[in-house]
Design a protein around this motif. Structure first.
Motif, PDB file in Angstrom:
ATOM      1  N   LEU A  49      29.073   2.912 -58.082  1.00  0.00           N
ATOM      2  CA  LEU A  49      29.544   2.082 -56.675  1.00  0.00           C
ATOM      3  C   LEU A  49      28.465   1.832 -55.595  1.00  0.00           C
ATOM      4  O   LEU A  49      27.834   1.443 -54.863  1.00  0.00           O
ATOM      5  CB  LEU A  49      30.761   2.115 -55.736  1.00  0.00           C
ATOM      6  N   THR A  50      27.505   3.199 -55.840  1.00  0.00           N
ATOM      7  CA  THR A  50      26.508   3.397 -54.507  1.00  0.00           C
ATOM      8  C   THR A  50      25.240   3.022 -55.189  1.00  0.00           C
ATOM      9  O   THR A  50      24.852   2.083 -54.464  1.00  0.00           O
ATOM     10  CB  THR A  50      26.072   4.916 -54.318  1.00  0.00           C
ATOM     11  N   LEU A  51      25.369   2.261 -56.337  1.00  0.00           N
ATOM     12  CA  LEU A  51      24.089   1.415 -56.241  1.00  0.00           C
ATOM     13  C   LEU A  51      24.869  -0.189 -56.523  1.00  0.00           C
ATOM     14  O   LEU A  51      23.286  -0.710 -55.770  1.00  0.00           O
ATOM     15  CB  LEU A  51      23.828   1.466 -58.638  1.00  0.00           C
ATOM     16  N   LEU A  52      25.084  -0.680 -56.355  1.00  0.00           N
ATOM     17  CA  LEU A  52      25.952  -1.313 -56.099  1.00  0.00           C
ATOM     18  C   LEU A  52      26.172  -1.783 -54.936  1.00  0.00           C
ATOM     19  O   LEU A  52      25.026  -2.835 -54.273  1.00  0.00           O
ATOM     20  CB  LEU A  52      27.240  -1.854 -57.064  1.00  0.00           C
ATOM     21  N   MET A  53      26.634  -0.618 -53.723  1.00  0.00           N
ATOM     22  CA  MET A  53      26.014  -0.903 -52.478  1.00  0.00           C
ATOM     23  C   MET A  53      24.622  -1.517 -51.623  1.00  0.00           C
ATOM     24  O   MET A  53      24.309  -2.172 -51.028  1.00  0.00           O
ATOM     25  CB  MET A  53      26.924   0.316 -51.717  1.00  0.00           C
ATOM     26  N   LYS A  54      23.459  -0.144 -52.761  1.00  0.00           N
ATOM     27  CA  LYS A  54      22.183  -0.745 -52.695  1.00  0.00           C
ATOM     28  C   LYS A  54      22.114  -2.093 -52.555  1.00  0.00           C
ATOM     29  O   LYS A  54      20.640  -2.493 -51.831  1.00  0.00           O
ATOM     30  CB  LYS A  54      21.453   0.665 -53.483  1.00  0.00           C
ATOM     31  N   CYS A  55      22.728  -2.386 -53.148  1.00  0.00           N
ATOM     32  CA  CYS A  55      22.201  -4.503 -53.503  1.00  0.00           C
ATOM     33  C   CYS A  55      22.412  -5.406 -53.753  1.00  0.00           C
ATOM     34  O   CYS A  55      22.378  -6.209 -53.263  1.00  0.00           O
ATOM     35  CB  CYS A  55      22.305  -4.600 -55.646  1.00  0.00           C
ATOM     36  N   GLU A  56      23.661  -5.102 -52.727  1.00  0.00           N
ATOM     37  CA  GLU A  56      24.913  -6.151 -51.914  1.00  0.00           C
ATOM     38  C   GLU A  56      24.235  -6.936 -50.951  1.00  0.00           C
ATOM     39  O   GLU A  56      22.855  -6.285 -50.157  1.00  0.00           O
ATOM     40  CB  GLU A  56      26.120  -6.079 -51.937  1.00  0.00           C
ATOM     41  N   GLY A  57      24.305  -7.807 -50.745  1.00  0.00           N
ATOM     42  CA  GLY A  57      24.162  -9.049 -49.384  1.00  0.00           C
ATOM     43  C   GLY A  57      22.160  -8.962 -49.837  1.00  0.00           C
ATOM     44  O   GLY A  57      21.866  -9.705 -49.290  1.00  0.00           O
ATOM     45  N   LEU A  58      21.965  -9.197 -50.890  1.00  0.00           N
ATOM     46  CA  LEU A  58      19.944  -9.008 -51.350  1.00  0.00           C
ATOM     47  C   LEU A  58      19.579 -11.051 -52.529  1.00  0.00           C
ATOM     48  O   LEU A  58      20.688 -10.937 -53.229  1.00  0.00           O
ATOM     49  CB  LEU A  58      19.375  -8.485 -51.416  1.00  0.00           C
ATOM     50  N   SER A  59      19.137 -11.529 -51.750  1.00  0.00           N
ATOM     51  CA  SER A  59      18.817 -12.430 -52.587  1.00  0.00           C
ATOM     52  C   SER A  59      17.775 -12.055 -53.807  1.00  0.00           C
ATOM     53  O   SER A  59      18.043 -10.968 -53.561  1.00  0.00           O
ATOM     54  CB  SER A  59      17.590 -12.888 -51.948  1.00  0.00           C
ATOM     55  N   PRO A  60      18.078 -12.955 -54.594  1.00  0.00           N
ATOM     56  CA  PRO A  60      17.373 -12.732 -55.806  1.00  0.00           C
ATOM     57  C   PRO A  60      16.490 -12.590 -55.746  1.00  0.00           C
ATOM     58  O   PRO A  60      14.980 -10.898 -56.418  1.00  0.00           O
ATOM     59  CB  PRO A  60      17.296 -14.323 -56.485  1.00  0.00           C
ATOM     60  N   GLU A  61      15.420 -13.028 -55.092  1.00  0.00           N
ATOM     61  CA  GLU A  61      13.815 -12.699 -54.360  1.00  0.00           C
ATOM     62  C   GLU A  61      13.683 -10.939 -53.870  1.00  0.00           C
ATOM     63  O   GLU A  61      13.048 -10.142 -54.304  1.00  0.00           O
ATOM     64  CB  GLU A  61      13.458 -13.481 -53.382  1.00  0.00           C
ATOM     65  N   GLN A  62      15.030 -10.889 -52.931  1.00  0.00           N
ATOM     66  CA  GLN A  62      14.516  -9.407 -52.145  1.00  0.00           C
ATOM     67  C   GLN A  62      15.175  -8.176 -53.450  1.00  0.00           C
ATOM     68  O   GLN A  62      14.222  -7.060 -53.585  1.00  0.00           O
ATOM     69  CB  GLN A  62      15.417  -9.341 -51.375  1.00  0.00           C
ATOM     70  N   LEU A  63      15.834  -8.631 -54.404  1.00  0.00           N
ATOM     71  CA  LEU A  63      15.936  -7.914 -55.752  1.00  0.00           C
ATOM     72  C   LEU A  63      15.322  -7.766 -56.810  1.00  0.00           C
ATOM     73  O   LEU A  63      15.636  -6.431 -57.242  1.00  0.00           O
ATOM     74  CB  LEU A  63      17.677  -8.410 -56.418  1.00  0.00           C
ATOM     75  N   ALA A  64      14.631  -8.452 -56.866  1.00  0.00           N
ATOM     76  CA  ALA A  64      13.247  -8.539 -57.661  1.00  0.00           C
ATOM     77  C   ALA A  64      12.190  -8.383 -57.082  1.00  0.00           C
ATOM     78  O   ALA A  64      11.027  -7.702 -58.101  1.00  0.00           O
ATOM     79  CB  ALA A  64      13.361  -9.940 -58.728  1.00  0.00           C
TER      80      ALA A  64
END
Length: 186
Positions: A49-64
């Motif tokens: 869940l922590t990993l998913l929380m760190k990724c939430e709310g970001l665009s594909p560009e930000q995630l990549a």
């Protein structure tokens, strides 16, 4: 003007936290689980869940977005990597032919993490599917001392190794997220 984002957190009660206790989905307000297996499962669930929380709310560009050269690490790459690792753990507990890699060649999980919404959606779907399959395979063996697969690895060792893998990568996710938009917190 600096290219570095300003550090910030959504937490107001404890400024070094990711979210306030009432908003943190990991804080169930319950007693800790009883027994070794439920404790291990609870820690694994919280790190996932922590990993998913760190990724939430970001665009594909930000995630990549890659961390620092020459590293290929990104938040999206971590999601893909952990899907790949979940699949690989199932190879450890069976005598059957190994499952094929999800993303092809070595480092394909990171190298192929590009800013496309369909790829992001696919990575999250891959992670959920592989987690569920590995959970089912391992939880069919409730005796933590049972040895599985060709190498005779104990169920306990596999569970602890999974926790370690997620914990290490959640540390990477902390730094990656801070580089992306400045958000901090454990």
């Amino acid at each position: 003007m600096s290219e570095q984002p300003e550090r910030w957190t959504q937490a107001t009660v404890y400024p070094d936290m990711w979210a306030d206790p009432g908003d943190d989905p990991r804080d169930k307000g319950e007693d800790s689980p009883e027994g070794e297996l439920p404790t291990l499962q609870d820690y694994l669930k919280d790190y996932r869940l922590t990993l998913l929380m760190k990724c939430e709310g970001l665009s594909p560009e930000q995630l990549a977005r890659r961390s620092v050269p020459p590293s290929t690490m990104s938040l999206l790459g971590l999601v893909r990597h952990l899907a790949e690792v979940e699949r690989d753990w199932r190879n450890w507990i069976t005598d059957a032919d190994p499952l094929p890699k999800l993303y092809g060649a070595r480092d394909g999980d990171f190298d192929g993490a590009v800013a496309e919404q369909s790829l992001v959606d696919g990575a999250y779907a891959d992670l959920a599917r592989e987690q569920a399959a590995t959970d089912a395979a391992l939880y069919a063996h409730p005796d933590l001392g049972e040895r599985l697969g060709e190498d005779g690895i104990a169920v306990r060792e596999l569970l602890v190794h999974r926790i370690e893998e997620y914990a290490r990568h959640c540390g990477h996710a902390d730094l990656l997220r801070e580089c992306v938009d400045g958000r901090v917190g454990q």
